[in-house]
Design an enzyme around this catalytic site. Structure first.
Site, short mmCIF file in Angstrom:
data_model
loop_
_atom_site.label_atom_id
_atom_site.label_comp_id
_atom_site.label_asym_id
_atom_site.label_seq_id
_atom_site.Cartn_x
_atom_site.Cartn_y
_atom_site.Cartn_z
N GLY A 35 -6.74 -6.14 4.05
CA GLY A 35 -6.01 -7.21 3.97
C GLY A 35 -6.94 -8.21 2.75
O GLY A 35 -7.25 -7.99 1.81
N LYS A 58 -4.33 3.86 2.81
CA LYS A 58 -5.34 3.44 1.67
C LYS A 58 -6.70 4.03 1.10
O LYS A 58 -7.43 3.63 0.08
CB LYS A 58 -5.53 2.09 3.04
N GLY A 71 -3.54 -10.50 8.25
CA GLY A 71 -2.80 -11.63 8.96
C GLY A 71 -2.71 -12.34 7.05
O GLY A 71 -3.12 -11.87 6.54
N LYS A 119 0.97 -1.10 0.03
CA LYS A 119 0.04 0.04 0.17
C LYS A 119 0.69 1.12 -0.60
O LYS A 119 0.64 2.37 -0.55
CB LYS A 119 -1.00 -0.05 1.18
N ILE A 162 -10.29 -8.11 2.72
CA ILE A 162 -11.88 -7.89 2.13
C ILE A 162 -11.68 -7.47 0.64
O ILE A 162 -10.68 -6.79 0.61
CB ILE A 162 -11.64 -6.36 3.20
N ASP A 218 -0.75 5.17 7.62
CA ASP A 218 -0.98 3.56 7.22
C ASP A 218 -3.22 3.88 6.41
O ASP A 218 -2.84 3.61 5.08
CB ASP A 218 -1.27 2.77 8.36
N GLU A 242 3.61 -2.41 15.37
CA GLU A 242 4.94 -2.93 15.51
C GLU A 242 5.58 -1.75 16.00
O GLU A 242 4.96 -1.24 17.32
CB GLU A 242 5.71 -1.69 14.02
#
Lengths: 428, 428
Positions: B134, B205, B302, B105, B136, B201, B190
């Site tokens: 992820g 997206k 995941g 991304k 979806i 982040d 993280e």
């Protein structure tokens, strides 16, 4: 490919929505497909009925042959509903090498396999995204996005009418009858609501979903169906006290080589994403082996949502025509699978009873469950005002369905039990 | 087409998931695509690191050229992350006429347009479903299923780390610091959580989603970003008392020819489907003109979920290769659009203040709002134990943002106000 010609069968709510989108978004659609999209003929019952969208009256016809037999028409969009006539028309269109888009769940649940096979034989497309859950793009998601995963289970709130009725009963304290009238007044329920409230409509959609998710041919007769007509306001209240919401859900599950498809009023834990799907909305909750749990939520019906789904199919057909690959994407069921034996089904259950308010009557119940090897997760008891009786609600731990039903029958016959009913409980 | 060869860049969590699915579902995938799928080379940092999936060690390499320059490799799957190196590798792959799938991304938000243009020029595919949310399938839904509709607005919970932290703060009463530590311990955050907790982040997206939904090139610099580091347990409690849940959401909206993309902690009404998206899950709520409101929910990260998205892209590429239509599905932004002026943004706002507990201090607040022409929808006041002060929470009606901010600055300077902060409120 410079031009694509469309014939429309039926000009009701969804038909109007499709014509509206074709007109309003023409420029974008043509830029995207690179061809002119022409709506050539519309089959109607009455040519003189006033319409909500602008359409040239010369394009309307009451003669099906003018649509189905016109060699210039490439794609038939069937939005007339019903089974027999729609089946014959679609078959005729496919035999004339026309691609077909339908929103007809009744037809696809009963004759989907036959029609898909006929389409494949004729190298024609047959898409039906709008047949399940209106505007939610669930069929395309199952066939395209989740293709690499192995789907284990789906839970669907796929009937807007019953979800609306149960929502009103839950949040506004309406009785079943009042909620049904309200749904009818708003157009969410038919004058004859049988196929919705008895669960048949939801069962049809679960058949279509199961077919696509597992590549297994499921017959409507294999679906165990219970409607919502026996759900009372009190059931909802006492389920709520134990932390559950009652929804009419379709559950389709593959396990140890057997499939189980059922539609029934079911208790969902309040925190479950499906529990907050309200009113006429639909949602499908999918369990994938690698993917885990995903949910697809949206309007289950209505002019705009259903028309968007029909149009997504139209764009797929036009793309396939341009590429010369029509008929290639048709999924035919590949595996046979037997229906899971009821003796293998396991679940939690919610039991609601009225018992005599006398010493020891509650322990008669718990003793019975203990004897039968069924353990209890949650209990609630309160006296019923003005009666020598108590209201009892129980949620069992996961147990065998046949064992549970046997115990339930014994329990009903205990002299301390005045009446009893039960529902299935879905885990969170 | 008998065989497709794949080169993998990166063999971390998602890479492992992809190899696992390729192995486990090989038979089904090959039946579906009609060709053999070979994983030819994997670029790794360390060839001798133990792996969680069985792989022939001779297929591992630390030399990128062995993957990128191998003429037998048709498709590159980039899962190494980072920007500069990934950019160079993907560019090189495209120039060698290899199709590319990426989950990156950061890269797509910054250099997506360039890479897509390069792919189109080379008649190559470039898919990136896994880069947003992820598992979806939101990108494919926007480009395929909702293609005929006009999207007006999207609200996304697209960062699992911050959603996990806010969920723990809401439901377990943890402080921000404790919730962050818990997220780090479970691998949801993280060691350096900056890009998650500061909202960067999520902003990346939203840039990717906006690009696809509106065909508008949005720059990361155009996104107004506020993270969650200033959200306290008390903010969550008092928002809750007025019926709201605080979530970090990305909002992207097109209105009157201008676009507005922002990421900020936002109050959602408790009944909103997004309000019940808990823990590390993601969801995107989409407003379509004809479709109405739909939501797509699932795991945002995941091994399994992300791998399923990568594999859905792989199946698309293989299908396109077989049909000879690679590169045809690439969406390049078609319209330029200016960013909405802040002076045109309208919203409801939630204000939390501590005021002196003395006669007339509350009416000083309400008088100020009245003077400024801002009307109030909800109010809550309670004394702060042991202090001569009161806790006040206010939700305004919809108002102009610049006007609101001006009023807020004046309010902060009132001598009765000890301290104050505000958040945006999203309508139900």
């Amino acid at each position: 490919m410079e031009k694509v010609s469309i014939g429309l069968l039926g000009f009701g709510t969804v038909g109007t929505g499709v014509v509206r989108l074709l007109t309003k978004e023409r420029e974008r659609l043509e830029a995207r497909t690179g061809c002119t999209i022409q709506l050539k003929k519309v089959l109607v019952r009455n040519k003189n009925r006033p319409r909500k969208v602008l359409i040239d009256n010369r394009n309307l016809t009451t003669n099906a042959a003018e649509v189905l037999d016109d060699p210039e028409i490439d794609i038939i969009i069937e939005l007339m509903g019903g089974i027999d006539e729609a089946y014959r028309y679609i078959l005729r269109a496919l035999n004339h090498k026309k691609h077909v888009i339908t929103a007809n769940k009744d037809l696809m649940a009963s004759y989907g396999d036959e029609l898909l096979m006929e389409a494949k034989k004729n190298h024609c497309d047959l898409y039906y995204e709008a047949s399940v859950a209106g505007g939610i793009p669930i069929l395309r998601t199952l066939t395209d996005s989740l293709a690499a995963d192995r789907i284990q289970k789906m839970i669907g709130i796929v009937n807007g009418t019953t979800n609306y009725i149960l929502s009103k009963m839950s949040h506004e304290g309406l009785s079943y009858e009042k909620a049904l009238s309200s749904a009818q007044a708003l157009g969410f329920a038919e004058a004859d609501p049988t196929s919705d409230v008895e669960g048949l409509d939801a069962a049809r959609k679960m058949v279509i979903l199961s077919h696509l998710a597992y590549s297994i041919p499921v017959k409507l007769d294999d679906v165990k169906i219970t409607g919502i007509t026996d759900v009372t306001r009190e059931d909802i209240i006492y389920a709520g006290k134990l932390g559950y919401t009652i929804k009419l859900v379709g559950i389709s599950e593959v396990n140890n080589g057997a499939i189980d498809v059922r539609v029934e009023p079911t208790l969902l834990p309040d925190g479950h994403p499906l529990a907050s799907v309200e009113n006429e909305n639909n949602a499908i909750y999918v369990y994938g082996t690698a993917l885990g749990e995903t949910m697809y939520y949206g309007p289950g019906a209505g002019e705009g949502p259903t028309a968007v789904s029909v149009m997504s199919d139209l764009l797929s057909v036009i793309r396939n025509m341009a590429l010369g690959v029509t008929g290639n994407h048709i999924f035919l069921p590949k595996r046979e699978m037997h229906t899971r034996k009821e003796s293998l089904v396991e679940s939690q259950f919610f039991v609601r009873l009225h018992i005599k308010d006398e010493p020891g009557s509650f322990s008669r119940l718990t003793d019975l469950f203990k004897e039968q090897g069924i353990s209890l997760e949650k209990l609630y008891q309160e006296p019923i005002t003005g009666q020598d009786a108590a209201e009892v609600s129980i949620v069992t731990h996961r147990t065998n369905k046949v064992l549970f039903e046997k115990s339930f029958e014994i329990m009903k016959k205990l002299d301390v039990v005045l009446n009893a009913k039960y529902f299935r409980v879905e885990r969170g």
